[in-house]
Design a protein around this motif. Sequence first.
Motif, short mmCIF file in Angstrom:
data_model
loop_
_atom_site.label_atom_id
_atom_site.label_comp_id
_atom_site.label_asym_id
_atom_site.label_seq_id
_atom_site.Cartn_x
_atom_site.Cartn_y
_atom_site.Cartn_z
N UNK A 1 0.86 -1.18 0.00
CA UNK A 1 0.00 0.00 0.00
C UNK A 1 0.90 1.24 0.00
N UNK A 2 0.58 2.19 -0.82
CA UNK A 2 1.44 3.35 -0.99
C UNK A 2 0.80 4.61 -0.39
N UNK A 3 0.41 4.51 0.88
CA UNK A 3 -0.11 5.68 1.60
C UNK A 3 0.73 5.87 2.85
N UNK A 4 0.66 7.06 3.41
CA UNK A 4 1.45 7.36 4.59
C UNK A 4 0.89 6.73 5.85
N UNK A 5 1.73 6.65 6.87
CA UNK A 5 1.32 6.10 8.15
C UNK A 5 0.20 6.93 8.76
N UNK A 6 0.19 8.24 8.50
CA UNK A 6 -0.89 9.09 9.00
C UNK A 6 -2.24 8.67 8.41
N UNK A 7 -2.25 8.36 7.13
CA UNK A 7 -3.47 7.90 6.48
C UNK A 7 -3.86 6.51 6.99
N UNK A 8 -2.88 5.62 7.09
CA UNK A 8 -3.16 4.27 7.56
C UNK A 8 -3.77 4.28 8.97
N UNK A 9 -3.23 5.10 9.85
CA UNK A 9 -3.75 5.17 11.21
C UNK A 9 -5.16 5.76 11.25
N UNK A 69 -0.78 18.56 2.08
CA UNK A 69 0.62 18.86 1.78
C UNK A 69 1.46 18.99 3.05
N UNK A 70 0.83 18.97 4.21
CA UNK A 70 1.56 19.16 5.47
C UNK A 70 2.37 17.91 5.83
N UNK A 71 3.35 18.08 6.69
CA UNK A 71 4.15 16.93 7.14
C UNK A 71 3.28 15.91 7.88
N UNK A 72 3.74 14.68 7.90
CA UNK A 72 3.03 13.58 8.55
C UNK A 72 2.64 13.91 9.98
N UNK A 73 3.56 14.50 10.73
CA UNK A 73 3.28 14.81 12.14
C UNK A 73 2.11 15.79 12.28
N UNK A 74 2.06 16.78 11.42
CA UNK A 74 0.96 17.76 11.46
C UNK A 74 -0.36 17.07 11.15
N UNK A 75 -0.36 16.24 10.11
CA UNK A 75 -1.58 15.51 9.74
C UNK A 75 -2.03 14.57 10.85
N UNK A 124 -12.61 19.84 16.83
CA UNK A 124 -13.10 19.25 15.58
C UNK A 124 -12.93 20.20 14.40
N UNK A 125 -13.36 21.42 14.56
CA UNK A 125 -13.25 22.37 13.44
C UNK A 125 -11.80 22.74 13.17
N UNK A 126 -11.02 22.89 14.23
CA UNK A 126 -9.60 23.22 14.06
C UNK A 126 -8.84 22.09 13.40
N UNK A 127 -9.05 20.86 13.88
CA UNK A 127 -8.35 19.72 13.29
C UNK A 127 -8.68 19.56 11.82
N UNK A 128 -9.97 19.65 11.49
CA UNK A 128 -10.33 19.50 10.08
C UNK A 128 -9.85 20.68 9.25
N UNK A 129 -9.87 21.89 9.80
CA UNK A 129 -9.40 23.07 9.06
C UNK A 129 -7.94 22.93 8.67
N UNK A 130 -7.13 22.38 9.56
CA UNK A 130 -5.71 22.15 9.25
C UNK A 130 -5.59 21.21 8.06
N UNK A 131 -6.35 20.12 8.08
CA UNK A 131 -6.29 19.16 6.98
C UNK A 131 -6.84 19.73 5.68
#
Length: 143
Positions: A1-9, A69-75, A124-131
Motif C-alpha cells: 500500500x502506498x499511503x502514509x502512516x498518518x493515512x493508515x492510522x 501537503x503538510x508533514x506527517x506529524x501535522x496531519x 473538531x473544526x480546528x483539526x479539520x481546518x488544518x487538513x
Amino acid sequence: MDVGIDTELTVLAAGLIFLLALGLGVWKYRQMVTAENHLTHPYVDIAHRSALLYSFATLLTAVFVELSAWPTAVNLVAAGVLVAFFVIAIGSYIAHGALRDTTNQFERPDRTTTVAMTALIVGEMGGFSVLLAGFVWGSFLGG
C-alpha cells in the motif's frame, strides 16, 4: 500500500469506530427486543447512530490526511484531535445510555458542559481546518 502512516492510522481509526458502531447496534437491538415498549434508551440510539456517522467522517478525514501537503506529524495531530473528539462524544453517549441518567445531556448545562463543548468545537473544526488547508495548499496553491 502506498499511503502514509498518518493515512493508515486514520483509516484504522475509522474501521475501529465502525466496529464499535456495529457492537452498539447489537446493544440497541437487545434493548428493542427486551423493552416493554420495544424502544431503546435515547442515548443508546444516539451512540449507535453517531458511531456510524463518525466512522464515515473519519474515513473522509483519511482522504484529507492523504491529500494534505503538510508533514506527517501535522496531519497525525490534526486527525488525532478530530478523531479523539469523535470517540469522546461517542463515549459520553454510551455512558448516558448505560447509566440512563438523562434523555438530554444539555438539560442542566454547567461550566463543565460549556468548556467541553467549546473544546469539542475548537478541536473538531480546528483539526479539520488544518487538513483542509493542507489539501488546498497541496492541490491548488503551492503543492
